[in-house]
Design a protein around this motif. Structure first.
Motif, PDB file in Angstrom:
ATOM      1  N   ARG A   1     -16.891  40.855  99.860  1.00  0.00           N
ATOM      2  CA  ARG A   1     -17.559  40.551  98.581  1.00  0.00           C
ATOM      3  C   ARG A   1     -18.748  39.620  98.802  1.00  0.00           C
ATOM      4  O   ARG A   1     -19.813  39.783  98.179  1.00  0.00           O
ATOM      5  CB  ARG A   1     -16.567  39.917  97.598  1.00  0.00           C
ATOM      6  N   ILE A   2     -18.565  38.638  99.659  1.00  0.00           N
ATOM      7  CA  ILE A   2     -19.651  37.707  99.963  1.00  0.00           C
ATOM      8  C   ILE A   2     -20.840  38.462 100.564  1.00  0.00           C
ATOM      9  O   ILE A   2     -21.996  38.238 100.193  1.00  0.00           O
ATOM     10  CB  ILE A   2     -19.161  36.606 100.925  1.00  0.00           C
ATOM     11  N   MET A   3     -20.557  39.379 101.467  1.00  0.00           N
ATOM     12  CA  MET A   3     -21.620  40.174 102.081  1.00  0.00           C
ATOM     13  C   MET A   3     -22.299  41.076 101.054  1.00  0.00           C
ATOM     14  O   MET A   3     -23.530  41.194 101.020  1.00  0.00           O
ATOM     15  CB  MET A   3     -21.043  41.008 103.230  1.00  0.00           C
ATOM     16  N   ASP A   4     -21.501  41.720 100.210  1.00  0.00           N
ATOM     17  CA  ASP A   4     -22.055  42.607  99.181  1.00  0.00           C
ATOM     18  C   ASP A   4     -22.979  41.841  98.230  1.00  0.00           C
ATOM     19  O   ASP A   4     -24.084  42.289  97.905  1.00  0.00           O
ATOM     20  CB  ASP A   4     -20.936  43.265  98.383  1.00  0.00           C
ATOM     21  N   ASN A   5     -22.504  40.693  97.768  1.00  0.00           N
ATOM     22  CA  ASN A   5     -23.304  39.907  96.827  1.00  0.00           C
ATOM     23  C   ASN A   5     -24.597  39.401  97.470  1.00  0.00           C
ATOM     24  O   ASN A   5     -25.660  39.398  96.842  1.00  0.00           O
ATOM     25  CB  ASN A   5     -22.485  38.721  96.314  1.00  0.00           C
ATOM     26  N   SER A   6     -24.502  38.988  98.725  1.00  0.00           N
ATOM     27  CA  SER A   6     -25.695  38.506  99.428  1.00  0.00           C
ATOM     28  C   SER A   6     -26.678  39.648  99.649  1.00  0.00           C
ATOM     29  O   SER A   6     -27.888  39.495  99.453  1.00  0.00           O
ATOM     30  CB  SER A   6     -25.306  37.890 100.778  1.00  0.00           C
TER      31      SER A   6
ATOM     32  N   SER B   1     -27.066  42.303  97.936  1.00  0.00           N
ATOM     33  CA  SER B   1     -27.676  42.702  96.667  1.00  0.00           C
ATOM     34  C   SER B   1     -28.924  41.869  96.378  1.00  0.00           C
ATOM     35  O   SER B   1     -29.959  42.396  95.935  1.00  0.00           O
ATOM     36  CB  SER B   1     -26.668  42.544  95.525  1.00  0.00           C
ATOM     37  N   VAL B   2     -28.863  40.572  96.652  1.00  0.00           N
ATOM     38  CA  VAL B   2     -30.022  39.693  96.443  1.00  0.00           C
ATOM     39  C   VAL B   2     -31.155  40.074  97.402  1.00  0.00           C
ATOM     40  O   VAL B   2     -32.326  40.111  97.017  1.00  0.00           O
ATOM     41  CB  VAL B   2     -29.623  38.219  96.640  1.00  0.00           C
ATOM     42  N   LEU B   3     -30.801  40.357  98.653  1.00  0.00           N
ATOM     43  CA  LEU B   3     -31.820  40.726  99.631  1.00  0.00           C
ATOM     44  C   LEU B   3     -32.518  42.026  99.235  1.00  0.00           C
ATOM     45  O   LEU B   3     -33.740  42.158  99.385  1.00  0.00           O
ATOM     46  CB  LEU B   3     -31.191  40.873 101.022  1.00  0.00           C
ATOM     47  N   ARG B   4     -31.759  42.970  98.715  1.00  0.00           N
ATOM     48  CA  ARG B   4     -32.353  44.251  98.331  1.00  0.00           C
ATOM     49  C   ARG B   4     -33.275  44.084  97.112  1.00  0.00           C
ATOM     50  O   ARG B   4     -34.333  44.713  97.025  1.00  0.00           O
ATOM     51  CB  ARG B   4     -31.262  45.283  98.067  1.00  0.00           C
ATOM     52  N   ASP B   5     -32.871  43.218  96.208  1.00  0.00           N
ATOM     53  CA  ASP B   5     -33.748  42.930  95.063  1.00  0.00           C
ATOM     54  C   ASP B   5     -35.061  42.307  95.544  1.00  0.00           C
ATOM     55  O   ASP B   5     -36.143  42.624  95.024  1.00  0.00           O
ATOM     56  CB  ASP B   5     -33.054  41.983  94.084  1.00  0.00           C
ATOM     57  N   LEU B   6     -34.970  41.424  96.530  1.00  0.00           N
ATOM     58  CA  LEU B   6     -36.162  40.778  97.071  1.00  0.00           C
ATOM     59  C   LEU B   6     -37.068  41.810  97.743  1.00  0.00           C
ATOM     60  O   LEU B   6     -38.289  41.784  97.580  1.00  0.00           O
ATOM     61  CB  LEU B   6     -35.759  39.689  98.067  1.00  0.00           C
ATOM     62  N   TYR B   7     -36.465  42.716  98.502  1.00  0.00           N
ATOM     63  CA  TYR B   7     -37.240  43.781  99.150  1.00  0.00           C
ATOM     64  C   TYR B   7     -37.985  44.621  98.110  1.00  0.00           C
ATOM     65  O   TYR B   7     -39.158  44.966  98.289  1.00  0.00           O
ATOM     66  CB  TYR B   7     -36.317  44.676  99.974  1.00  0.00           C
ATOM     67  N   GLU B   8     -37.291  44.966  97.038  1.00  0.00           N
ATOM     68  CA  GLU B   8     -37.916  45.783  95.993  1.00  0.00           C
ATOM     69  C   GLU B   8     -39.038  45.013  95.306  1.00  0.00           C
ATOM     70  O   GLU B   8     -40.100  45.574  94.997  1.00  0.00           O
ATOM     71  CB  GLU B   8     -36.866  46.233  94.982  1.00  0.00           C
ATOM     72  N   GLN B   9     -38.810  43.737  95.072  1.00  0.00           N
ATOM     73  CA  GLN B   9     -39.836  42.900  94.450  1.00  0.00           C
ATOM     74  C   GLN B   9     -41.091  42.841  95.313  1.00  0.00           C
ATOM     75  O   GLN B   9     -42.219  42.856  94.804  1.00  0.00           O
ATOM     76  CB  GLN B   9     -39.278  41.497  94.229  1.00  0.00           C
ATOM     77  N   LYS B  10     -40.902  42.794  96.630  1.00  0.00           N
ATOM     78  CA  LYS B  10     -42.030  42.699  97.560  1.00  0.00           C
ATOM     79  C   LYS B  10     -42.536  44.073  97.997  1.00  0.00           C
ATOM     80  O   LYS B  10     -43.443  44.162  98.827  1.00  0.00           O
ATOM     81  CB  LYS B  10     -41.614  41.897  98.809  1.00  0.00           C
ATOM     82  N   GLU B  11     -41.927  45.133  97.437  1.00  0.00           N
ATOM     83  CA  GLU B  11     -42.314  46.511  97.753  1.00  0.00           C
ATOM     84  C   GLU B  11     -42.228  46.786  99.252  1.00  0.00           C
ATOM     85  O   GLU B  11     -43.105  47.406  99.872  1.00  0.00           O
ATOM     86  CB  GLU B  11     -43.722  46.814  97.234  1.00  0.00           C
TER      87      GLU B  11
ATOM     88  N   ARG C   1     -24.643  30.696  99.045  1.00  0.00           N
ATOM     89  CA  ARG C   1     -24.524  30.797  97.598  1.00  0.00           C
ATOM     90  C   ARG C   1     -23.326  31.699  97.214  1.00  0.00           C
ATOM     91  O   ARG C   1     -22.536  31.348  96.344  1.00  0.00           O
ATOM     92  CB  ARG C   1     -25.810  31.382  97.008  1.00  0.00           C
ATOM     93  N   SER C   2     -23.202  32.825  97.907  1.00  0.00           N
ATOM     94  CA  SER C   2     -22.111  33.756  97.600  1.00  0.00           C
ATOM     95  C   SER C   2     -20.754  33.170  97.972  1.00  0.00           C
ATOM     96  O   SER C   2     -19.763  33.386  97.271  1.00  0.00           O
ATOM     97  CB  SER C   2     -22.337  35.078  98.336  1.00  0.00           C
ATOM     98  N   LEU C   3     -20.701  32.428  99.070  1.00  0.00           N
ATOM     99  CA  LEU C   3     -19.457  31.765  99.454  1.00  0.00           C
ATOM    100  C   LEU C   3     -19.069  30.730  98.401  1.00  0.00           C
ATOM    101  O   LEU C   3     -17.884  30.623  98.031  1.00  0.00           O
ATOM    102  CB  LEU C   3     -19.604  31.109 100.826  1.00  0.00           C
ATOM    103  N   ALA C   4     -20.032  29.966  97.911  1.00  0.00           N
ATOM    104  CA  ALA C   4     -19.748  28.978  96.865  1.00  0.00           C
ATOM    105  C   ALA C   4     -19.197  29.660  95.620  1.00  0.00           C
ATOM    106  O   ALA C   4     -18.264  29.142  94.978  1.00  0.00           O
ATOM    107  CB  ALA C   4     -21.010  28.188  96.531  1.00  0.00           C
ATOM    108  N   GLN C   5     -19.729  30.818  95.255  1.00  0.00           N
ATOM    109  CA  GLN C   5     -19.226  31.558  94.096  1.00  0.00           C
ATOM    110  C   GLN C   5     -17.788  32.006  94.320  1.00  0.00           C
ATOM    111  O   GLN C   5     -16.953  31.951  93.409  1.00  0.00           O
ATOM    112  CB  GLN C   5     -20.127  32.771  93.832  1.00  0.00           C
TER     113      GLN C   5
END
Length: 575
Positions: free
Chosen positions: A268-273, A275-285, A242-246
């Motif tokens: 940038r691709i790694m940073d953006n990816s 960020s999504v993983l960290r949001d998922l971790y926080e969502q799942k506590e 997804r980040s590569l496509a962006q």
């Protein structure tokens, strides 16, 4: 979801048939968006999954696009040629009412109503490289209300487009790739139906997926809860895509090669990816590890983006986009590239000089003759990456065509498997651990059934797994003295004219779950004055050599219970 127990099923199948790595059954979680109401009609989804063609991959309908198979989502497996539901090469309809159970596993149908759905592919074996496929691929399918069947190609190119929504953005990504919308429907490994390889599309697809593979692995090393926690994606590759496509959308005129060579773009691709993983971790506590792209853990992307930035040049050296190559040529080149990718994935966080040596080997024009010798040696059924992966690509053992040939082909002692039906094969792990509290004893005995000259059939196997046991007889959690496991076998590439193969695909059924593995002869070895046949076993992305004293023998009696298996596989460690 059928979730494997943390005891024997989870450990033994993975450890016993591969390594000490545990596995988690795919499927979990999801937001519930796009939940569908079952209808009385059904839609058949058919197509082919290609990086190289993917055999025994899981293909499923990811209705909520969360990059994991939820319990309600329909799934199937790809066949020996990478097809699901229908194979045009053999004119086989796996969804036909008359199809046997061994073929029904390749049928992907759904009775749910979709306006659009993501067809996603995980795992399996890349037929070009002969190695386990790493990562995921996908394709978004738009459906009409009356649609009864859909046929599509799923590839790295279609995966890039999965989350690209607007027409302008699609045009930008296609422009960056220098391809057209129609190219997304091309099986670039068989572009004309007679085995012709489209080298330009293959070149582009390999650059994309191998870049995503290496970047994703670095994130996967850090975010270890992925695929272990309900509602998390199988691995980070869907987000890296997804980040590569962006990135391609924003810089379409720059072109794919320049973006993939740019370490700042890769960061940038790694940073953006991430960020999504960290949001998922926080969502799942979940407990968050250090942020690889921050001051909390600085420069953690440097090595991986530097390695990855070499992939376009290596691919261009191996696969000229304007040259004509046949399937054999594509196979040797893809295997050479896979060596670099596997080395990069296995490096971890430490520098590995052999990776830098490999970059120099592939890109230095002075090595043209040696590179050509390598791709030639890796072509065909005896081409093998096992020894090559341990080579540092420098020195006297890699400076001549003879040395390269020796490092990249199976030893002459390795013979193809044939006439499996009616045969038994017992393989053992020679590591018996140590007394008093770390005893190990792992063995598998396969009993292959079928017609005498069959190239596919069913099998029964006895599985013994003892790890961390004690001399007082305590087995420890998750061990078993014998477990009966069933499945199907198929000899890859075999036919009525050639009933032997260096690769036997296994579909393993255990406690309601289905797994895929591959068996390969790997020559002979003499250990402690005993000669063994080495058998390479790939399971769940892990690769391990097992050893057989007798090789294939005639089956006398097929076991029918766990108790039979305990008798067939007595303890070698005295407990």
């Amino acid at each position: 979801m059928k979730n494997l127990d943390t005891k024997f099923p989870k450990r033994a199948l993975s450890v016993l048939m591969a390594s000490a790595t545990t596995l988690a059954l795919i499927g979990c979680g999801g937001t519930g968006q796009d939940d569908q109401t079952p209808s009385t009609s059904s839609t058949q989804f058919s197509g082919v999954a290609i990086d190289g063609a993917l055999a025994r991959a899981t293909v499923y309908l990811d209705s909520n696009n969360n990059a994991t198979r939820d319990p309600w989502e329909d799934y199937a497996f790809t066949d020996n040629d990478g097809y699901y539901s229908y194979n045009p090469k053999t004119n086989t309809d796996y969804c036909a009412s008359s199809a046997p159970a061994s073929e029904k596993i390749y049928c992907l149908k759904s009775s749910r109503s979709f306006s659009n759905v993501v067809v996603r592919v995980d795992g399996g074996y890349d037929l070009l490289t002969g190695e386990p496929f790493l990562g995921q691929m996908s394709r978004r399918i738009e459906l009409e209300e009356s649609t009864s069947s859909v046929d599509s190609v799923v590839s790295p190119l279609t995966t890039l487009m999965t989350n690209v929504e607007s027409n302008d953005d699609r045009s930008n990504v296609l422009n960056a790739l220098r391809i057209s919308e129609n190219d997304l429907d091309v099986n670039y490994l068989d572009s004309d139906g007679t085995g012709s390889v489209n080298s330009s599309l293959l070149n582009t697809a390999l650059k994309v997926h191998k870049t995503v593979t290496v970047l994703s692995d670095r994130l996967n090393d850090n975010y270890e809860e992925l695929n272990n926690e309900v509602g998390t994606m199988n691995d980070p590759s869907s987000e890296v895509y997804r980040s590569l496509a962006q990135e391609l959308t924003a810089n379409s005129d720059t072109g794919l090669d320049n973006i993939l060579r740019d370490t700042q773009a890769l960061t940038r691709i790694m940073d953006n990816s991430e960020s999504v993983l960290r949001d998922l971790y926080e969502q799942k506590e979940l407990d968050l590890p250090a942020d690889l792209g921050s001051s909390e853990s600085p420069d953690q992307f440097t090595r991986v983006v530097n390695i990855t930035s070499n992939i376009p040049n290596i691919v261009n050296r191996l696969i000229d986009p304007i040259s004509t190559i046949d399937t054999g040529g594509a196979q040797g080149r893809a295997r050479a590239l896979e060596t670099f990718v596997i080395k990069s994935v296995n490096e971890g966080r430490n520098d590995d000089s052999s990776i830098d040596n490999a970059v120099n080997f592939f890109t230095n024009e002075a090595n043209t003759t040696l590179v050509d010798a390598l791709t030639s040696a890796l072509s065909g059924e005896r081409g093998d990456l096992s020894a090559l992966l341990n080579n540092d690509f420098s020195g006297s053992d890699f400076d001549s065509e003879e040395e390269i040939n020796q490092a990249s082909r199976l030893d002459d002692s390795a013979q193809p498997l044939s006439l499996l039906a009616g045969s038994t094969l017992k393989v053992s792990d020679l590591d018996l651990g140590s007394a008093p509290n770390d005893l190990k004893d792992a063995e598998v005995e396969f009993y292959f059934t079928g017609d005498t000259d069959a190239i596919s059939g069913q099998f029964t196997s006895c599985v013994k797994f003892i790890d961390g046991a004690s001399t007082d007889g305590t087995l420890g959690e998750g061990n078993s003295r014998g477990e009966l496991v069933n499945g199907y076998w198929s000899m890859l590439g075999a036919s009525s004219d050639n009933r032997s193969s260096f690769s036997v695909l296994l579909t393993i059924e255990f406690l309601g779950a289905t797994y895929q593995a591959i068996l390969k002869p790997n020559g002979t070895a003499t250990i402690a004055n005993t000669e063994y046949e080495r058998i390479r076993f790939d399971f769940d992305g892990e690769i391990k050599n097992w050893y057989s004293v007798d090789g294939l023998t005639t089956t006398e009696i097929v076991p029918t219970s766990n108790k039979d298996c305990e008798t067939r596989l007595p303890s070698r460690v005295g407990i």
